[in-house]
Design a protein around this motif. Structure first.
Motif, PDB file in Angstrom:
ATOM      1  N   CYS A   1     -10.741   6.428 -15.001  1.00 53.84           N
ATOM      2  CA  CYS A   1      -9.710   7.436 -15.225  1.00 53.84           C
ATOM      3  C   CYS A   1      -8.553   7.187 -14.262  1.00 53.84           C
ATOM      4  O   CYS A   1      -8.761   7.044 -13.051  1.00 53.84           O
ATOM      5  CB  CYS A   1     -10.286   8.837 -15.012  1.00 53.84           C
ATOM      6  SG  CYS A   1      -9.050  10.156 -15.009  1.00 53.84           S
ATOM      7  N   TYR A   2      -7.342   7.157 -14.772  1.00 57.78           N
ATOM      8  CA  TYR A   2      -6.180   6.877 -13.934  1.00 57.78           C
ATOM      9  C   TYR A   2      -5.906   8.011 -12.947  1.00 57.78           C
ATOM     10  O   TYR A   2      -5.349   7.788 -11.873  1.00 57.78           O
ATOM     11  CB  TYR A   2      -4.945   6.650 -14.813  1.00 57.78           C
ATOM     12  CG  TYR A   2      -3.740   6.152 -14.052  1.00 57.78           C
ATOM     13  CD1 TYR A   2      -3.641   4.821 -13.681  1.00 57.78           C
ATOM     14  CD2 TYR A   2      -2.693   7.011 -13.714  1.00 57.78           C
ATOM     15  CE1 TYR A   2      -2.533   4.351 -12.980  1.00 57.78           C
ATOM     16  CE2 TYR A   2      -1.582   6.555 -13.017  1.00 57.78           C
ATOM     17  CZ  TYR A   2      -1.508   5.227 -12.646  1.00 57.78           C
ATOM     18  OH  TYR A   2      -0.415   4.766 -11.955  1.00 57.78           O
TER      19      TYR A   2
ATOM     20  N   VAL B   1      -3.181  -0.872 -10.417  1.00 62.33           N
ATOM     21  CA  VAL B   1      -2.798  -0.589 -11.799  1.00 62.33           C
ATOM     22  C   VAL B   1      -1.709   0.477 -11.805  1.00 62.33           C
ATOM     23  O   VAL B   1      -1.828   1.495 -11.118  1.00 62.33           O
ATOM     24  CB  VAL B   1      -4.007  -0.085 -12.620  1.00 62.33           C
ATOM     25  CG1 VAL B   1      -3.575   0.264 -14.036  1.00 62.33           C
ATOM     26  CG2 VAL B   1      -5.109  -1.135 -12.646  1.00 62.33           C
ATOM     27  N   GLU B   2      -0.635   0.232 -12.570  1.00 69.03           N
ATOM     28  CA  GLU B   2       0.414   1.225 -12.771  1.00 69.03           C
ATOM     29  C   GLU B   2       0.412   1.640 -14.238  1.00 69.03           C
ATOM     30  O   GLU B   2       0.465   0.795 -15.133  1.00 69.03           O
ATOM     31  CB  GLU B   2       1.795   0.671 -12.412  1.00 69.03           C
ATOM     32  CG  GLU B   2       2.916   1.662 -12.681  1.00 69.03           C
ATOM     33  CD  GLU B   2       4.303   1.064 -12.501  1.00 69.03           C
ATOM     34  OE1 GLU B   2       5.274   1.829 -12.437  1.00 69.03           O
ATOM     35  OE2 GLU B   2       4.399  -0.179 -12.437  1.00 69.03           O
ATOM     36  N   LEU B   3       0.359   2.925 -14.484  1.00 71.06           N
ATOM     37  CA  LEU B   3       0.408   3.428 -15.853  1.00 71.06           C
ATOM     38  C   LEU B   3       1.868   3.575 -16.267  1.00 71.06           C
ATOM     39  O   LEU B   3       2.577   4.459 -15.795  1.00 71.06           O
ATOM     40  CB  LEU B   3      -0.312   4.775 -15.961  1.00 71.06           C
ATOM     41  CG  LEU B   3      -0.302   5.424 -17.349  1.00 71.06           C
ATOM     42  CD1 LEU B   3      -1.052   4.545 -18.348  1.00 71.06           C
ATOM     43  CD2 LEU B   3      -0.923   6.810 -17.310  1.00 71.06           C
TER      44      LEU B   3
ATOM     45  N   ARG C   1       0.838  -1.212   0.000  1.00 73.79           N
ATOM     46  CA  ARG C   1       0.000   0.000   0.000  1.00 73.79           C
ATOM     47  C   ARG C   1       0.865   1.251   0.000  1.00 73.79           C
ATOM     48  O   ARG C   1       0.577   2.227  -0.693  1.00 73.79           O
ATOM     49  CB  ARG C   1      -0.901  -0.003   1.230  1.00 73.79           C
ATOM     50  CG  ARG C   1      -1.890  -1.143   1.281  1.00 73.79           C
ATOM     51  CD  ARG C   1      -3.122  -0.853   0.494  1.00 73.79           C
ATOM     52  NE  ARG C   1      -4.065  -1.982   0.546  1.00 73.79           N
ATOM     53  CZ  ARG C   1      -5.259  -1.947   0.036  1.00 73.79           C
ATOM     54  NH1 ARG C   1      -5.684  -0.862  -0.580  1.00 73.79           N
ATOM     55  NH2 ARG C   1      -6.055  -2.997   0.105  1.00 73.79           N
ATOM     56  N   SER C   2       1.937   1.224   0.786  1.00 74.26           N
ATOM     57  CA  SER C   2       2.838   2.376   0.854  1.00 74.26           C
ATOM     58  C   SER C   2       3.526   2.601  -0.493  1.00 74.26           C
ATOM     59  O   SER C   2       3.635   3.732  -0.972  1.00 74.26           O
ATOM     60  CB  SER C   2       3.882   2.153   1.950  1.00 74.26           C
ATOM     61  OG  SER C   2       4.816   3.207   1.979  1.00 74.26           O
ATOM     62  N   LEU C   3       3.989   1.506  -1.096  1.00 71.11           N
ATOM     63  CA  LEU C   3       4.640   1.605  -2.397  1.00 71.11           C
ATOM     64  C   LEU C   3       3.672   2.120  -3.453  1.00 71.11           C
ATOM     65  O   LEU C   3       4.033   2.946  -4.302  1.00 71.11           O
ATOM     66  CB  LEU C   3       5.187   0.229  -2.810  1.00 71.11           C
ATOM     67  CG  LEU C   3       5.971   0.162  -4.122  1.00 71.11           C
ATOM     68  CD1 LEU C   3       7.241   1.015  -4.030  1.00 71.11           C
ATOM     69  CD2 LEU C   3       6.329  -1.285  -4.451  1.00 71.11           C
ATOM     70  N   ALA C   4       2.418   1.642  -3.408  1.00 71.79           N
ATOM     71  CA  ALA C   4       1.400   2.096  -4.361  1.00 71.79           C
ATOM     72  C   ALA C   4       1.134   3.589  -4.210  1.00 71.79           C
ATOM     73  O   ALA C   4       0.974   4.307  -5.196  1.00 71.79           O
ATOM     74  CB  ALA C   4       0.113   1.302  -4.152  1.00 71.79           C
ATOM     75  N   SER C   5       1.108   4.047  -2.967  1.00 71.61           N
ATOM     76  CA  SER C   5       0.870   5.468  -2.727  1.00 71.61           C
ATOM     77  C   SER C   5       2.028   6.317  -3.229  1.00 71.61           C
ATOM     78  O   SER C   5       1.829   7.364  -3.861  1.00 71.61           O
ATOM     79  CB  SER C   5       0.656   5.696  -1.225  1.00 71.61           C
ATOM     80  OG  SER C   5       0.478   7.066  -0.946  1.00 71.61           O
TER      81      SER C   5
ATOM     82  N   ASN D   1       4.103   5.646  -5.628  1.00 73.38           N
ATOM     83  CA  ASN D   1       4.201   5.612  -7.086  1.00 73.38           C
ATOM     84  C   ASN D   1       2.909   6.033  -7.784  1.00 73.38           C
ATOM     85  O   ASN D   1       2.808   5.924  -9.006  1.00 73.38           O
ATOM     86  CB  ASN D   1       4.601   4.208  -7.547  1.00 73.38           C
ATOM     87  CG  ASN D   1       6.027   3.856  -7.186  1.00 73.38           C
ATOM     88  OD1 ASN D   1       6.964   4.251  -7.865  1.00 73.38           O
ATOM     89  ND2 ASN D   1       6.192   3.120  -6.093  1.00 73.38           N
ATOM     90  N   ARG D   2       1.925   6.454  -6.992  1.00 77.91           N
ATOM     91  CA  ARG D   2       0.654   6.920  -7.523  1.00 77.91           C
ATOM     92  C   ARG D   2      -0.047   5.843  -8.362  1.00 77.91           C
ATOM     93  O   ARG D   2      -0.664   6.129  -9.382  1.00 77.91           O
ATOM     94  CB  ARG D   2       0.844   8.195  -8.348  1.00 77.91           C
ATOM     95  CG  ARG D   2       1.387   9.375  -7.576  1.00 77.91           C
ATOM     96  CD  ARG D   2       1.530  10.594  -8.454  1.00 77.91           C
ATOM     97  NE  ARG D   2       0.231  11.011  -8.973  1.00 77.91           N
ATOM     98  CZ  ARG D   2       0.070  11.810 -10.019  1.00 77.91           C
ATOM     99  NH1 ARG D   2       1.129  12.247 -10.678  1.00 77.91           N
ATOM    100  NH2 ARG D   2      -1.136  12.150 -10.432  1.00 77.91           N
TER     101      ARG D   2
END
Length: 402
Positions: free
Chosen positions: A367-368, A349-351, A331-335, A337-338
């Motif tokens: 919408c991303y 999902v990573e764009l 969760r921290s990594l996702a936050s 890296n947006r």
């Protein structure tokens, strides 16, 4: 494209291939043959491997078959290089159309060619260095060309010699063009299209590794393959993966639950796991505690983590115990890296490249930037559709990976 860490340790081998289609007269009948020639040379130019291969084409073959034969020749060449244990290869060939397919400059529309390009993209990953070298002069591939031509002549001669009227129980696979025992052919139950076990195994593997359920390879055919039929040619590992893909497809995205323990990770539906927990002596109604149907360990259906006793979900998420867990780190990594989370299936999902219109694997579109839903391919928000950086990066990445 990948590079060798040390060219002294990893010599670059030259891989030449050629696929030919030719009409030959056999017993006063015009027959169409395909020939494949493969030659692999070491850095000193010495040939370490050569392969001539040929087969009869179906009557009335289409012009696109020449491209199919070229791609099959490349697959044979790379499989041979992999069998030899080679890690660094430079592929030398003279087909501009094949080059466009492999570099992404042209997208194939023929389903057979799409499937072969998918296979090649998987095979390419086996090499630490992979380079394509398109030549305009056929002399650079003359050795492979001669092998293919000689193979066609030999095949035509064999057909002439064997034209004795004997009944041979062989059937031609329209993917690889090989004649195989008809007992080694799979008939897709719903549409009755038939292909050899070897080609079907490669096709199914490619689709499963893409996270998809395999369908009939025939162009524009949507018949799904049945797992029991595929059991005839699948390895036990691929069979297990296909079983998992079928189960994933049968459970609605919002119903999917995975056991959070890394040694289990079993997939269940919410209904299934709740019913299983309700029959357990440890069941406690309404607190979110559930029991995995496979490993029988307890976890929280709200937090998707091992069960946290005597502490609420909100307090647990704020605790050091959660923040130091794998879920908390993710969760921290996702936050940082947006990354965005699909509201329907919770998939992260990573764009990496492209526009902000995200099509999740569960089918939900959003919408991303803000997470708003797309309805009929149309955004419900006023966010920009793309960022120039992501579009330029996508184009550069396609060129480099070609």
């Amino acid at each position: 494209m990948k590079t060798c860490s040390s060219l002294n340790d990893q010599m670059i081998y030259m891989v030449y291939f050629k696929g030919l289609v030719s009409d030959e007269i056999v017993m006063n009948v015009k027959m169409s043959f395909a020939g494949i020639g493969v030659a692999i040379c070491d850095p000193n130019g010495s040939c370490v491997f050569e392969l001539p291969k040929s087969f009869l084409l179906e009557a009335g073959y289409r012009g696109s078959e020449s491209d199919v034969v070229e791609l099959n020749a490349l697959i044979e060449a790379l499989n041979a290089a992999d069998d030899l244990g080679l890690k660094c290869v430079r592929v030398i060939f003279d087909s501009s159309l094949v080059n466009q397919y492999l570099t992404g400059k042209q997208q194939p529309t023929n389903k057979k060619i799409v499937r072969l390009v998918d296979q090649l993209n998987i095979i390419k990953r086996k090499f630490s260095y992979f380079d394509l070298f398109l030549v305009s002069d056929q002399n650079y591939v003359k050795f492979a060309y001669k092998l293919a031509k000689d193979a066609i002549r030999s095949e035509a001669t064999n057909w002439a010699d064997n034209a004795s009227g004997e009944t041979i129980l062989l059937e031609q696979c329209t993917i690889c063009f090989e004649y195989v025992d008809n007992g080694q052919m799979l008939s897709v139950n719903k549409c009755l299209h038939r292909y050899c076990f070897s080609c079907m195994r490669k096709h199914v593997e490619a689709k499963l590794l893409q996270g998809k359920l395999p369908e009939c390879p025939y162009e524009k055919c949507k018949s799904e393959l049945e797992i029991e039929s595929c059991k005839k040619f699948l390895t036990s590992e691929l069979y297990d993966i296909m079983s998992l893909r079928i189960k994933e497809a049968s459970i609605p995205p919002e119903q999917k639950v995975y056991c959070p323990f890394s040694t289990c990770s079993h997939l269940m539906s919410k209904t299934e796991v709740q019913q299983y927990t309700a029959t357990s002596s440890t069941a406690t109604q309404g607190n979110g505690m559930i029991k995995c149907v496979k490993c029988n360990r307890l976890f929280c259906i709200n937090c998707k983590v091992p069960w946290h006793d005597n502490i609420t979900c909100s307090d647990y998420i704020q605790s050091f115990l959660y923040q130091s867990s794998n879920e908390g780190k993710l969760r921290s990594l996702a936050s940082q890296n947006r990354w965005r989370q699909c509201v329907k299936c919770s998939n992260l999902v990573e764009l990496a490249a492209g526009c902000y219109h995200i099509y999740c694997r569960c089918g939900y579109e959003f919408c991303y930037i803000c997470g708003s839903q797309y309805i009929n391919k149309t955004p419900t928000c006023k966010c920009p559709l793309w960022d120039e950086h992501y579009i330029i990066y996508a184009a550069q990445n396609m060129h480099q990976n070609g």
